[in-house]
Design a protein around this motif. Sequence first.
Motif, PDB file in Angstrom:
ATOM      1  N   GLN A 203       0.795  -1.137   0.083  1.00 10.80           N
ATOM      2  CA  GLN A 203      -0.124   0.034  -0.146  1.00 10.80           C
ATOM      3  C   GLN A 203       0.858   1.054   0.051  1.00 10.80           C
ATOM      4  N   ALA A 204       2.000   1.289   0.703  1.00  9.53           N
ATOM      5  CA  ALA A 204       2.745   2.217   0.631  1.00  9.53           C
ATOM      6  C   ALA A 204       3.485   2.386  -0.641  1.00  9.53           C
ATOM      7  N   GLY A 205       3.765   1.351  -1.158  1.00  9.45           N
ATOM      8  CA  GLY A 205       4.415   1.551  -2.785  1.00  9.45           C
ATOM      9  C   GLY A 205       3.510   2.152  -3.652  1.00  9.45           C
ATOM     10  N   ILE A 206       2.063   1.636  -3.572  1.00  7.70           N
ATOM     11  CA  ILE A 206       1.139   2.266  -4.448  1.00  7.70           C
ATOM     12  C   ILE A 206       0.767   3.615  -4.005  1.00  7.70           C
ATOM     13  N   ASP A 207       0.734   4.046  -2.854  1.00 15.41           N
ATOM     14  CA  ASP A 207       0.537   5.587  -2.380  1.00 15.41           C
ATOM     15  C   ASP A 207       1.726   6.164  -3.078  1.00 15.41           C
ATOM     16  N   GLU A 208       2.914   5.784  -3.087  1.00 12.22           N
ATOM     17  CA  GLU A 208       4.141   6.378  -3.855  1.00 12.22           C
ATOM     18  C   GLU A 208       3.924   6.569  -5.211  1.00 12.22           C
ATOM     19  N   ALA A 209       3.537   5.428  -5.624  1.00 13.33           N
ATOM     20  CA  ALA A 209       3.156   5.418  -7.267  1.00 13.33           C
ATOM     21  C   ALA A 209       2.139   6.398  -7.626  1.00 13.33           C
ATOM     22  N   GLU A 210       1.093   6.320  -7.086  1.00 15.30           N
ATOM     23  CA  GLU A 210       0.177   7.294  -7.160  1.00 15.30           C
ATOM     24  C   GLU A 210       0.675   8.794  -7.111  1.00 15.30           C
ATOM     25  N   ALA A 211       1.126   9.202  -6.194  1.00 22.28           N
ATOM     26  CA  ALA A 211       1.919  10.239  -6.024  1.00 22.28           C
ATOM     27  C   ALA A 211       2.725  10.764  -7.252  1.00 22.28           C
ATOM     28  N   LEU A 212       3.659   9.903  -7.679  1.00 20.13           N
ATOM     29  CA  LEU A 212       4.536   9.988  -8.834  1.00 20.13           C
ATOM     30  C   LEU A 212       3.699  10.150  -9.447  1.00 20.13           C
ATOM     31  N   ILE A 213       2.593   9.440 -10.234  1.00 21.10           N
ATOM     32  CA  ILE A 213       1.905   9.575 -11.402  1.00 21.10           C
ATOM     33  C   ILE A 213       1.225  11.074 -11.369  1.00 21.10           C
ATOM     34  N   VAL A 214       0.600  11.423 -10.044  1.00 15.91           N
ATOM     35  CA  VAL A 214       0.242  12.997 -10.332  1.00 15.91           C
ATOM     36  C   VAL A 214       1.367  13.999 -10.650  1.00 15.91           C
ATOM     37  N   SER A 215       2.285  13.675  -9.786  1.00 19.03           N
ATOM     38  CA  SER A 215       3.478  14.559 -10.203  1.00 19.03           C
ATOM     39  C   SER A 215       4.013  14.574 -11.697  1.00 19.03           C
ATOM     40  N   LEU A 216       4.193  13.696 -12.031  1.00 15.79           N
ATOM     41  CA  LEU A 216       4.249  13.280 -13.563  1.00 15.79           C
ATOM     42  C   LEU A 216       3.290  13.912 -14.496  1.00 15.79           C
ATOM     43  N   GLN A 217       2.024  13.784 -13.984  1.00 19.44           N
ATOM     44  CA  GLN A 217       0.831  14.342 -14.906  1.00 19.44           C
ATOM     45  C   GLN A 217       0.932  15.862 -14.866  1.00 19.44           C
ATOM     46  N   THR A 218       1.408  16.344 -13.825  1.00 22.64           N
ATOM     47  CA  THR A 218       1.454  17.906 -13.420  1.00 22.64           C
ATOM     48  C   THR A 218       2.701  18.428 -14.417  1.00 22.64           C
ATOM     49  N   ASP A 219       3.788  17.630 -14.533  1.00 21.40           N
ATOM     50  CA  ASP A 219       4.858  17.851 -15.249  1.00 21.40           C
ATOM     51  C   ASP A 219       4.554  17.864 -16.922  1.00 21.40           C
ATOM     52  N   ILE A 220       3.854  17.001 -17.095  1.00 18.59           N
ATOM     53  CA  ILE A 220       3.491  16.784 -18.523  1.00 18.59           C
ATOM     54  C   ILE A 220       2.680  17.718 -19.015  1.00 18.59           C
ATOM     55  N   ASP A 221       1.704  18.158 -18.169  1.00 24.59           N
ATOM     56  CA  ASP A 221       0.660  19.263 -18.426  1.00 24.59           C
ATOM     57  C   ASP A 221       1.442  20.561 -18.631  1.00 24.59           C
ATOM     58  N   ASN A 222       2.274  20.854 -17.686  1.00 24.19           N
ATOM     59  CA  ASN A 222       3.128  21.966 -17.677  1.00 24.19           C
ATOM     60  C   ASN A 222       4.151  22.045 -19.182  1.00 24.19           C
ATOM     61  N   ARG A 223       4.528  20.979 -19.488  1.00 23.69           N
ATOM     62  CA  ARG A 223       5.430  20.839 -20.513  1.00 23.69           C
ATOM     63  C   ARG A 223       4.723  20.852 -21.821  1.00 23.69           C
ATOM     64  N   ARG A 224       3.604  20.282 -21.695  1.00 24.06           N
ATOM     65  CA  ARG A 224       2.602  20.394 -23.163  1.00 24.06           C
ATOM     66  C   ARG A 224       2.269  21.787 -23.252  1.00 24.06           C
ATOM     67  N   ALA A 225       1.877  22.424 -22.214  1.00 25.41           N
ATOM     68  CA  ALA A 225       1.459  24.029 -22.184  1.00 25.41           C
ATOM     69  C   ALA A 225       2.666  24.727 -22.899  1.00 25.41           C
ATOM     70  N   GLU A 226       3.871  24.409 -22.553  1.00 25.00           N
ATOM     71  CA  GLU A 226       5.070  25.154 -22.948  1.00 25.00           C
ATOM     72  C   GLU A 226       5.103  24.730 -24.580  1.00 25.00           C
ATOM     73  N   ALA A 227       5.067  23.584 -24.872  1.00 25.15           N
ATOM     74  CA  ALA A 227       5.035  23.023 -26.177  1.00 25.15           C
ATOM     75  C   ALA A 227       3.999  23.632 -26.870  1.00 25.15           C
ATOM     76  N   ASP A 228       2.948  23.745 -26.676  1.00 24.57           N
ATOM     77  CA  ASP A 228       1.527  24.491 -27.274  1.00 24.57           C
ATOM     78  C   ASP A 228       1.856  25.919 -27.539  1.00 24.57           C
ATOM     79  N   ALA A 229       2.527  26.537 -26.566  1.00 19.09           N
ATOM     80  CA  ALA A 229       2.799  27.982 -26.773  1.00 19.09           C
ATOM     81  C   ALA A 229       3.796  28.013 -27.642  1.00 19.09           C
ATOM     82  N   ILE A 230       4.858  27.406 -27.863  1.00 20.77           N
ATOM     83  CA  ILE A 230       6.054  27.219 -28.679  1.00 20.77           C
ATOM     84  C   ILE A 230       5.512  27.163 -29.953  1.00 20.77           C
ATOM     85  N   LEU A 231       4.592  25.982 -30.126  1.00 19.34           N
ATOM     86  CA  LEU A 231       3.823  25.810 -31.643  1.00 19.34           C
ATOM     87  C   LEU A 231       3.327  26.727 -32.032  1.00 19.34           C
TER      88      LEU A 231
END
Length: 440
Positions: A203-231
């Motif tokens: 459960q601790a690993g699952i909680d850590e994975a969920e937190a990492l997924i959320v963090s990565l999604q935030t990173d992806i959203d930010n980078r995608r916004a940057e890529a869209d602006a550059i586009l």
Amino acid sequence: MSKHSKTLISVVLSTLLFLECLPGSASAVTQADIDSVRAQRDAIRAERQEKQALVDSLAEQQADVVLQKAAMDERNAATLRQISATEEEIRVWEDMISQKITEIAAAKALEDEQLARYRVRVRAMEEEGRLSLLGVLLSTADLREFLTVMDDVGEIMRHDRALEDAYIASRRHTEELRAEYEKALGEQQQRHSDLLNEQRELQAGIDEAEALIVSLQTDIDNRRAEADAILAAEYAADAELQRLAQELERQRREEEERRRREEEARQEAARRAEEARRQQEEASRREEEARQEAAAPVTGTGSFVWPVPGHSYVTSRFGLRVHPITGVKKSHTGIDIPADRGTPVVAADSGFVTKAAVYSGYGNCVMLDHGNGYLTLYGHLSSFAVSEGESVSQGQTIGYVGSTGISTGPHCHFEIWSGGSRIDPEPFFSGLSFSPSAGE
């Protein structure tokens, strides 16, 4: 504000400022402007591709984490099912142990009861002692019956003892089973504890994975916004590049149209100049004809001699050619005979000198009327040997080779007129040679 956000804002602002500084449609667009915008566009595209590559990399990481979490979720679910099954086994073992405790208590009670009866019988026999033995002996008819009675008493006592032993063995067996059950229960309880610890770790690993997924999604959203602006900046650069290319093409067409009109105007001016020259020549010819009519007629032989003796090489024939000075293709009205400056030029036939003067592009020019419908013209002379109004004989020197007028070097321009029109002089002569560029 993050470093990535600052970089993004810098790229977009620099692009917009760069595009605003480019020339508008009212200014002249150059290829350098287009190259500059293209370089900026390519730089933006490279930045966008870098951002997109980062987005793809983060998405791959997220996908890996999602797969890992899914595996941990499945393992956690299996562990929870194991925990549930183990708890059920523990309840079964506890019920079995409880049952064995009850059975042990019942067996102990029977054992105690049998032991009490046995002890009572033994005690009674001990208290009665010999009297009881004597009473048994007296109550029997003979020794044989006595022995039989004694055997029966012994059998009863052996049976009581065997029954007690069986109760004791049953109780001990039940206690052994209870001990085995309690051992199995302890093992299940230990397994249950291990499973609970494993489930907590999962459960601790699952909680850590969920937190990492959320963090990565935030990173992806930010980078995608940057890529869209550059586009968007890339699209703006592309649009500006297209606009500049269209403007450059429009300017090129305008320049071509301007040059075409200038060329048409130049050709029209040349045509008018040529027409004026022809009109002037025609007027001069008519003037000469009128003067000739007033003068005594001179008739030629009708055959011609070569006007520059000893020089039969021709550099330009009669007909269309590209003018060596103006570069314009036009009709060449005679033939050009090169010779050293000062070489004598003779009359091709007998006739009357109608012109011995500077005449248009011919420079120093002599014209002869042969009185039989033929006229001859000798241009670019360095000097004259005759004067207007003179009569000349065939082969008489009338002037000298030069390069006056519109000329590229010493030569004699020779023409023959018949019936008021220029004709090709070449058919009247033989043994001529021609330069490769003389024409056909």
